[in-house]
Design a protein around this motif. Sequence first.
Motif, PDB file in Angstrom:
ATOM      1  N   SER A  17       0.883  -7.608  87.858  1.00 51.88           N
ATOM      2  CA  SER A  17       0.066  -6.517  87.329  1.00 51.88           C
ATOM      3  C   SER A  17      -0.113  -6.659  85.820  1.00 51.88           C
ATOM      4  CB  SER A  17       0.725  -5.174  87.635  1.00 51.88           C
ATOM      5  OG  SER A  17       0.175  -4.135  86.862  1.00 51.88           O
ATOM      6  N   LEU A  18      -1.351  -6.643  85.373  1.00 50.18           N
ATOM      7  CA  LEU A  18      -1.644  -6.714  83.942  1.00 50.18           C
ATOM      8  C   LEU A  18      -1.061  -5.512  83.211  1.00 50.18           C
ATOM      9  CD1 LEU A  18      -3.324  -8.642  82.060  1.00 50.18           C
ATOM     10  CD2 LEU A  18      -5.116  -6.899  82.151  1.00 50.18           C
ATOM     11  N   PRO A  59      -0.660  -4.925  64.829  1.00 55.76           N
ATOM     12  CA  PRO A  59      -2.096  -5.237  64.751  1.00 55.76           C
ATOM     13  C   PRO A  59      -2.766  -4.766  66.042  1.00 55.76           C
ATOM     14  CG  PRO A  59      -0.877  -7.198  65.364  1.00 55.76           C
ATOM     15  CD  PRO A  59       0.151  -6.120  65.115  1.00 55.76           C
ATOM     16  N   THR A  60      -4.056  -4.927  66.144  1.00 59.29           N
ATOM     17  CA  THR A  60      -4.739  -4.650  67.414  1.00 59.29           C
ATOM     18  C   THR A  60      -4.325  -5.736  68.412  1.00 59.29           C
ATOM     19  OG1 THR A  60      -6.621  -3.618  66.315  1.00 59.29           O
ATOM     20  CG2 THR A  60      -6.964  -4.434  68.562  1.00 59.29           C
ATOM     21  N   ILE A  61      -3.793  -5.312  69.545  1.00 60.95           N
ATOM     22  CA  ILE A  61      -3.378  -6.266  70.575  1.00 60.95           C
ATOM     23  C   ILE A  61      -4.072  -5.889  71.872  1.00 60.95           C
ATOM     24  CG2 ILE A  61      -1.455  -7.327  71.819  1.00 60.95           C
ATOM     25  CD1 ILE A  61       0.395  -6.490  69.563  1.00 60.95           C
ATOM     26  N   ILE A  62      -4.803  -6.853  72.432  1.00 60.24           N
ATOM     27  CA  ILE A  62      -5.520  -6.618  73.694  1.00 60.24           C
ATOM     28  C   ILE A  62      -5.106  -7.686  74.698  1.00 60.24           C
ATOM     29  CG2 ILE A  62      -7.791  -6.651  74.807  1.00 60.24           C
ATOM     30  CD1 ILE A  62      -8.924  -5.544  72.163  1.00 60.24           C
ATOM     31  N   ILE A  63      -4.791  -7.269  75.898  1.00 62.97           N
ATOM     32  CA  ILE A  63      -4.473  -8.202  76.973  1.00 62.97           C
ATOM     33  C   ILE A  63      -5.519  -8.028  78.067  1.00 62.97           C
ATOM     34  CG2 ILE A  63      -2.847  -6.593  78.065  1.00 62.97           C
ATOM     35  CD1 ILE A  63      -1.237  -9.081  78.984  1.00 62.97           C
ATOM     36  N   LYS A  64      -5.972  -9.155  78.652  1.00 60.35           N
ATOM     37  CA  LYS A  64      -7.042  -9.052  79.641  1.00 60.35           C
ATOM     38  C   LYS A  64      -6.861 -10.063  80.764  1.00 60.35           C
ATOM     39  CE  LYS A  64     -10.219 -11.974  76.952  1.00 60.35           C
ATOM     40  NZ  LYS A  64     -11.543 -12.036  76.297  1.00 60.35           N
ATOM     41  N   THR A  78     -11.233  -7.491  82.667  1.00 55.42           N
ATOM     42  CA  THR A  78     -10.511  -6.221  82.584  1.00 55.42           C
ATOM     43  C   THR A  78      -9.508  -6.322  81.440  1.00 55.42           C
ATOM     44  OG1 THR A  78     -10.672  -5.881  84.970  1.00 55.42           O
ATOM     45  CG2 THR A  78      -8.981  -4.623  83.801  1.00 55.42           C
ATOM     46  N   GLU A  79      -9.466  -5.322  80.556  1.00 53.16           N
ATOM     47  CA  GLU A  79      -8.580  -5.445  79.405  1.00 53.16           C
ATOM     48  C   GLU A  79      -7.866  -4.135  79.107  1.00 53.16           C
ATOM     49  OE1 GLU A  79     -11.355  -4.711  75.522  1.00 53.16           O
ATOM     50  OE2 GLU A  79     -11.526  -6.693  76.461  1.00 53.16           O
TER      51      GLU A  79
END
Length: 685
Positions: free
Chosen positions: A184-185, A206-211, A216-217
């Motif tokens: 699961s993300l 910082p800005t952290i994005i996982i996708k 889908t992020e």
Amino acid sequence: MIPHSSTNLRNRVNKLYLPKTKALYPLFEVISNSIHAIQERKNEIGDDFNGEIIIKSIRNGDEETLKQISDIEEYPINSFEITDNGIGLNDANLKSFAEFDSEKKAEIGGKGVGRLICLKAFSKLVIESTYKQNGHYKTRTFNYKKSKNGFDDYKDELAEHSNLGTQALLSSYDRKYEKFVPKSLMEIARQIVTHFQLYFIQGFEPTIIIKNQDETEINLTKLFNREFEKEILQDSFEISNQTFKIFISKSHKAQSHKIHYCAHERNVKDEGLSKHLEDLKYRIRNEEYEEGFYFQVFVVGDYLNKNVNEARTSFNFSTDEDDEELDFEEITLSKIRKSTIQSIENLLSEFLQKVRKDKLDGYFPIIKEEFPNYSSVINYNMEKVKKLPLGLSKHELDLKLYEIESEWKMEVKKEGIDLISKEKDITQLDDYKKLYDKFLTEFNEIGQSDLARYIVHRRSVIDLLERLIELNHEDKFANEDIVHSLFFPIKETSDTVSAEKQNLWLLDERLTFNSLLASDKLFKQVEDLNSDSAKRMDLIVKQGEVFENATLFSENKYPFESFTIVEFKRPERDDYKQGDRKKDPVKQVRTYIQEIVSGKEKIKGKRVEANRNTPFYCYIVADKTPSLEEIMEYESFIPTPDGLGYFRFYQTTNSTAYIEVLPFQKILKDARKRNKILFDSLKLS
């Protein structure tokens, strides 16, 4: 020029230990490097710079197909791609990367082993980094593998763009680690937030994005704001001149209340909080948080930063759970934990007080009704009582209160010993009097507690006897041995059974005081009786004094002046036969008397004198049934005034005996009557 590792990379990786349950640690290491690179660039440009980290999870399967399927999270994650806009892998950073145990990042917690952890779980680390050197933008690319040197396909060329930053590919999980990676993300995102939570708590992230590969992020800052309550509580404490800080946040998705011991803003060791604060055991729900939450406690400090091991999986100081803390100056996990718990108590005092009040409001009625003997224990140990676990059953509550009572008794006893041993300096007389008054007050309270416990015990014994003599679910009465054991344990003597473990007071209070008890043994098996008779008695009591003076008994006094014999029969037994040695209880008792008078009894080599003038007090515990009443009539027994039992006095040329027949209902009635004033005092009637 291709960088060169200063030692054998393959050997270092093979020697490194990374638990399979920490399969996401390589990802954490790369994210950490990205945060450091962003911070380094921010130091050059200024605080207005906005750092960004993009994490792409790469799953097993065709890339285009994975973009279109709806159940992408059913597929395991094979690799991670992490992209940042940090300062890039310039010459200084490359040198640090190639050099084991580099000191470049020592001040911010770098141990120079992050890339080793990556190679422990992945087949390789693929790097593409754009940096600025001497006014020129350049791009370095290479594969980092578990070989002797590590570097492969190295290139360092002029960049085609001016976008500083690094892309790191953690390629191909080792199978033994892959199966421990969440699919699961969202779960991975939560674990990243938890691992770096101190950055989020302090607003340093910082800005952290996982996708996913389907685009889908999840924005981790938004996730933190949504799932980790921002009302952060904080406190600090000192141990041996070292300062530690703690932060407490609320997590809606965590699975338990936890303490996290951190180094350089990252979790190193965590442990459940409930084993140290039992009121923090369950998910907390209220009107504001219907779905509930768990407290997360973070402990930070320079001492933790400086004493974390190179893999950041433990600390380089004593973490033994049984640490005795013999060294006053030494800082140990046990000491840090103890101070942390105290800080938690202070920060959550209002919440804990309410929880403990609600808990005790449920426990006190049970204690009042079932365990009034603990009233003094509660009055003098309220802080410990408040910390009793939630949800205790009646029997568990009894055990916990007994533990507190035992500790209290030990503390008071130690105080008494210390008090007696103190020199009574006249200049300290007032202080001594205060200590003595405190000790005497608690000592007397302990005595009352013990008396209350004994009264409750008596009531319980009476209730148990009443149940034992009733018909059971098979319409049968309790076995004779079970009933017998309630009065006195079978096959025991006074040498192995202390006064508080026998309940002869049910028959007569004076039977509690005696010099010898032999229960369900052959005469020849009783150490204190030198007789070869194989006839059995249920119970024989040799009194050291006549009944009226039993409390003045001395074990060394000879000869014995009286004996008591008790014979137990099964409730409602109705197969008695007059004159039969096995079925006539009166004949059995009189035979026992004859055996004692005519035998050659000795105690420790001294002759026991028993003759026709030695009084024998005999109790036959048996219910009134037709066959027993026939024997009573034949032997001319006299009914007792209440009509429930019988008695008779025998005087022959060989012996003198008083025999009383006591049905179980009479024993219950008389025991309740004798103890009524005691039961009333504790409201047990």
